[in-house]
Design a protein around this motif. Structure first.
Motif, PDB file in Angstrom:
ATOM      1  N   ARG A 195       0.811  -1.223   0.000  1.00  0.00           N
ATOM      2  CA  ARG A 195       0.000   0.000   0.000  1.00  0.00           C
ATOM      3  C   ARG A 195       0.840   1.266   0.000  1.00  0.00           C
ATOM      4  N   TYR A 196       2.136   1.143   0.314  1.00  0.00           N
ATOM      5  CA  TYR A 196       3.032   2.306   0.303  1.00  0.00           C
ATOM      6  C   TYR A 196       4.079   2.192  -0.803  1.00  0.00           C
ATOM      7  N   ALA A 197       3.893   1.296  -1.750  1.00  0.00           N
ATOM      8  CA  ALA A 197       4.921   1.024  -2.756  1.00  0.00           C
ATOM      9  C   ALA A 197       5.195   2.223  -3.650  1.00  0.00           C
ATOM     10  N   THR A 198       4.225   3.125  -3.814  1.00  0.00           N
ATOM     11  CA  THR A 198       4.406   4.267  -4.714  1.00  0.00           C
ATOM     12  C   THR A 198       4.936   5.513  -4.017  1.00  0.00           C
ATOM     13  N   ARG A 199       5.215   5.436  -2.745  1.00  0.00           N
ATOM     14  CA  ARG A 199       5.680   6.591  -1.992  1.00  0.00           C
ATOM     15  C   ARG A 199       7.190   6.477  -1.781  1.00  0.00           C
ATOM     16  N   PRO A 200       7.983   7.363  -2.369  1.00  0.00           N
ATOM     17  CA  PRO A 200       9.450   7.257  -2.298  1.00  0.00           C
ATOM     18  C   PRO A 200       9.988   7.271  -0.871  1.00  0.00           C
ATOM     19  N   GLU A 201       9.345   8.016   0.028  1.00  0.00           N
ATOM     20  CA  GLU A 201       9.870   8.084   1.393  1.00  0.00           C
ATOM     21  C   GLU A 201       9.686   6.775   2.153  1.00  0.00           C
ATOM     22  N   HIS A 202       8.930   5.821   1.597  1.00  0.00           N
ATOM     23  CA  HIS A 202       8.741   4.509   2.217  1.00  0.00           C
ATOM     24  C   HIS A 202       9.510   3.407   1.490  1.00  0.00           C
ATOM     25  N   ILE A 206      12.175   1.443   4.578  1.00  0.00           N
ATOM     26  CA  ILE A 206      12.677   2.469   5.497  1.00  0.00           C
ATOM     27  C   ILE A 206      11.909   3.762   5.249  1.00  0.00           C
ATOM     28  N   VAL A 207      11.317   4.305   6.303  1.00  0.00           N
ATOM     29  CA  VAL A 207      10.531   5.526   6.205  1.00  0.00           C
ATOM     30  C   VAL A 207      11.429   6.696   6.586  1.00  0.00           C
ATOM     31  N   THR A 208      11.607   7.623   5.659  1.00  0.00           N
ATOM     32  CA  THR A 208      12.478   8.771   5.891  1.00  0.00           C
ATOM     33  C   THR A 208      11.692  10.065   5.737  1.00  0.00           C
ATOM     34  N   ASP A 209      12.324  11.139   6.139  1.00  0.00           N
ATOM     35  CA  ASP A 209      11.729  12.454   5.918  1.00  0.00           C
ATOM     36  C   ASP A 209      11.622  12.700   4.414  1.00  0.00           C
ATOM     37  N   PRO A 210      10.491  13.219   3.928  1.00  0.00           N
ATOM     38  CA  PRO A 210      10.339  13.425   2.488  1.00  0.00           C
ATOM     39  C   PRO A 210      11.394  14.326   1.884  1.00  0.00           C
ATOM     40  N   HIS A 211      11.993  15.205   2.690  1.00  0.00           N
ATOM     41  CA  HIS A 211      12.974  16.149   2.180  1.00  0.00           C
ATOM     42  C   HIS A 211      14.401  15.834   2.637  1.00  0.00           C
ATOM     43  N   ASP A 212      14.587  14.771   3.408  1.00  0.00           N
ATOM     44  CA  ASP A 212      15.916  14.417   3.911  1.00  0.00           C
ATOM     45  C   ASP A 212      15.979  12.909   4.088  1.00  0.00           C
ATOM     46  N   VAL A 213      16.613  12.235   3.153  1.00  0.00           N
ATOM     47  CA  VAL A 213      16.639  10.767   3.185  1.00  0.00           C
ATOM     48  C   VAL A 213      17.480  10.240   4.342  1.00  0.00           C
ATOM     49  N   GLU A 214      18.350  11.056   4.921  1.00  0.00           N
ATOM     50  CA  GLU A 214      19.185  10.597   6.026  1.00  0.00           C
ATOM     51  C   GLU A 214      18.471  10.705   7.375  1.00  0.00           C
ATOM     52  N   THR A 215      17.321  11.340   7.414  1.00  0.00           N
ATOM     53  CA  THR A 215      16.524  11.402   8.640  1.00  0.00           C
ATOM     54  C   THR A 215      15.505  10.267   8.614  1.00  0.00           C
ATOM     55  N   VAL A 216      15.775   9.240   9.399  1.00  0.00           N
ATOM     56  CA  VAL A 216      14.939   8.038   9.401  1.00  0.00           C
ATOM     57  C   VAL A 216      13.872   8.165  10.476  1.00  0.00           C
ATOM     58  N   ARG A 217      12.631   7.957  10.063  1.00  0.00           N
ATOM     59  CA  ARG A 217      11.513   8.009  11.005  1.00  0.00           C
ATOM     60  C   ARG A 217      11.083   6.632  11.490  1.00  0.00           C
ATOM     61  N   GLY A 218      11.310   5.617  10.694  1.00  0.00           N
ATOM     62  CA  GLY A 218      10.902   4.289  11.123  1.00  0.00           C
ATOM     63  C   GLY A 218      11.201   3.245  10.063  1.00  0.00           C
TER      64      GLY A 218
END
Length: 478
Positions: A195-202, A206-218
């Motif tokens: 369900r999240y396959a089309t969202r780059p931040e997922h 690895i879930v990252t900040d949409p504007h900073d790939v080095e900031t990992v949220r989960g």
């Protein structure tokens, strides 16, 4: 009208895939006729050339590389999807299960980077006056964590996983008594739900900040979201903005396979050649062969079964053969030139050792062309590389150990601000060839100058840490 046997594969329309067997099941392939099999082979070759950039048949070694975002530049990693990453990881895992050279290189990296284990000690931060009871309490928590999690053994597995898979996931679990427990999460468990396959931040689980790939949220672990603060992710062989790591042996996987095949073929050929003791050449034609067989009839022995007579001829060690006229003897074993193939094998192994920045003897266990003392010197490339790996492990381990102290503080075992007054010191095992007398003399000078404490000296030499309240006897150095 479509062939009904081929209609069964129409629903496999999502490409690329990891294995063509997923497209055409075995029962379907078994029912194909000759023309259908030829078509299937042509399609298979086309798809395999498109799906995989690993083409061993390419004469010039060039490969098709996937494009990066927006198709602007080649990707910095040889995968663009989780399935391709799985394929690369499984290929390198197989090498570490079956290839003796890869196993030896991996064991040596663990032995030198981890060794007998890193030593950890709680010390006061600079310009901080920390009560002694707090230091002892924090050290007790730290020792309990190391013992409960069998940290030395876990360090070895961390190094193994980091090289084999290119990454390590450690998940934190806090118990009610304030003790932190650490468990591994397999890389294949970290995947993005559909369900999240089309969202780059997922991407890549690895879930990252949409504007900073080095900031990992989960992280998505078995399709369940886990907060980034509960997992430590160690990556290797990729840039800092790449979400997943790359196995150590990926660049030399072909060399390892070729070295293994070459060694196997050398052994098989030598075994076949050495199995033939001699070859008789009958120069006199048919009459010579008939005369030879007639001479051997007296050497025939009665069989032990009903299979007929069996000719037996024994050659004791050191037997001298007298060839009659018209018979020549050849010994094929004398023509074996194993050194020619060994040179080719060594060339492949040197290429592998170059990638690993290791002396050749660490890969082959052949010390005939290397000197241990001259290889593991302070300025040697292998020592520099191992020291760099040790420092990377210390930094990552210190993050875990600080989490253990914070967990104990959250449960009341330590003060809330424990990390403001304390820090953790780690000392890895020595890598260079050691001269104990010179080391002791140099450490004594540093101790007299105040650059080293008694505790640091003990850790450096693998000795029990002395009690800081007990002064050494007058006139004696520690």
């Amino acid at each position: 009208m479509k062939n009904p046997r081929l209609c069964e594969i129409d629903h496999h329309h999502s490409l690329p895939c990891d294995r063509l067997e997923e497209i055409i099941p075995m029962p379907v392939r078994d029912t194909l006729n000759t023309s259908e099999r030829a078509l299937w082979r042509a399609v298979r070759n086309l798809l395999e050339g498109w799906i995989s950039a690993d083409n061993d048949d390419d004469p010039d070694g060039t490969e098709w590389w996937p494009l990066g975002p927006h198709g602007a530049a080649p990707s910095r990693v040889p995968y663009t999807s989780e399935s391709q990453l799985d394929q690369i990881r499984n290929e390198c895992r197989r090498l570490l299960l079956e290839n003796e050279f890869a196993i030896n290189a991996q064991e040596n990296r663990i032995s030198y980077v981890v060794g007998t284990g890193h030593r950890y000690r709680v010390i006061s931060r600079a310009s901080q006056h920390t009560p002694e009871n707090l230091l002892r309490a924090a050290q007790t928590v730290l020792d309990e964590f190391l013992r409960e999690n069998r940290w030395h053994r876990r360090q070895q597995e961390i190094m193994l996983r980091l090289d084999r898979d290119g990454e390590v996931f450690l998940r934190y679990f806090a118990s009610d008594d304030g003790l932190l427990r650490v468990r591994f999460v397999d890389p294949e468990q970290v995947r993005t739900p559909s369900r999240y396959a089309t969202r780059p931040e997922h991407s890549f689980g690895i879930v990252t900040d949409p504007h900073d790939v080095e900031t990992v949220r989960g992280y998505w672990v078995d399709e369940k979201f886990v907060a980034g603060s509960d997992i430590q992710h160690r990556r290797a062989n990729v840039d800092s903005h790449i979400k997943r790591g790359l196995p150590l042996f990926y660049p030399v996987r072909k060399n390892l396979r070729r070295a293994e095949k070459l060694l196997r073929n050398m052994s098989v050929v030598a075994g076949l050649q050495s199995a033939v003791a001699l070859i008789r050449k009958h120069a006199g034609g048919r009459s010579s062969v008939e005369r030879f067989l007639a001479d051997r009839e007296a050497q025939s022995a009665l069989p032990t079964s009903h299979a007929g007579p069996t000719s037996v001829e024994h050659f004791a060690p050191g037997t001298i053969l007298d060839a009659t006229a018209g018979i020549e003897y050849e010994f094929p074993v004398a023509a074996i030139d194993a050194a020619r193939y060994v040179t080719l094998l060594q060339a492949e192994l040197r290429a592998i050792a170059s990638r690993l920045v290791m002396p050749e003897f660490m890969l082959t266990s052949d010390a005939s062309n290397a000197n241990y003392a001259s290889t593991l010197v302070a300025e040697g490339p292998a020592v520099k590389m191992f020291q760099r790996l040790q420092q990377e492990m210390i930094e990552a381990d210190r993050e875990v150990l600080e989490r253990a102290l914070r967990t104990a503080a959250e449960h009341g075992r330590l003060p809330k601000n424990v990390l403001e007054a304390l820090t953790i010191e780690a000392i890895p095992p020595s890598l260079c060839v050691r001269d104990r007398l010179r080391e002791a003399q140099a450490d004594a000078i540093l101790f007299r100058c105040g650059a080293l404490s008694r505790e640091q000296l003990a850790l450096r030499h693998g000795l029990p840490v002395p009690n800081p309240h007990v002064e050494p006897p007058s006139g004696e150095e520690p």
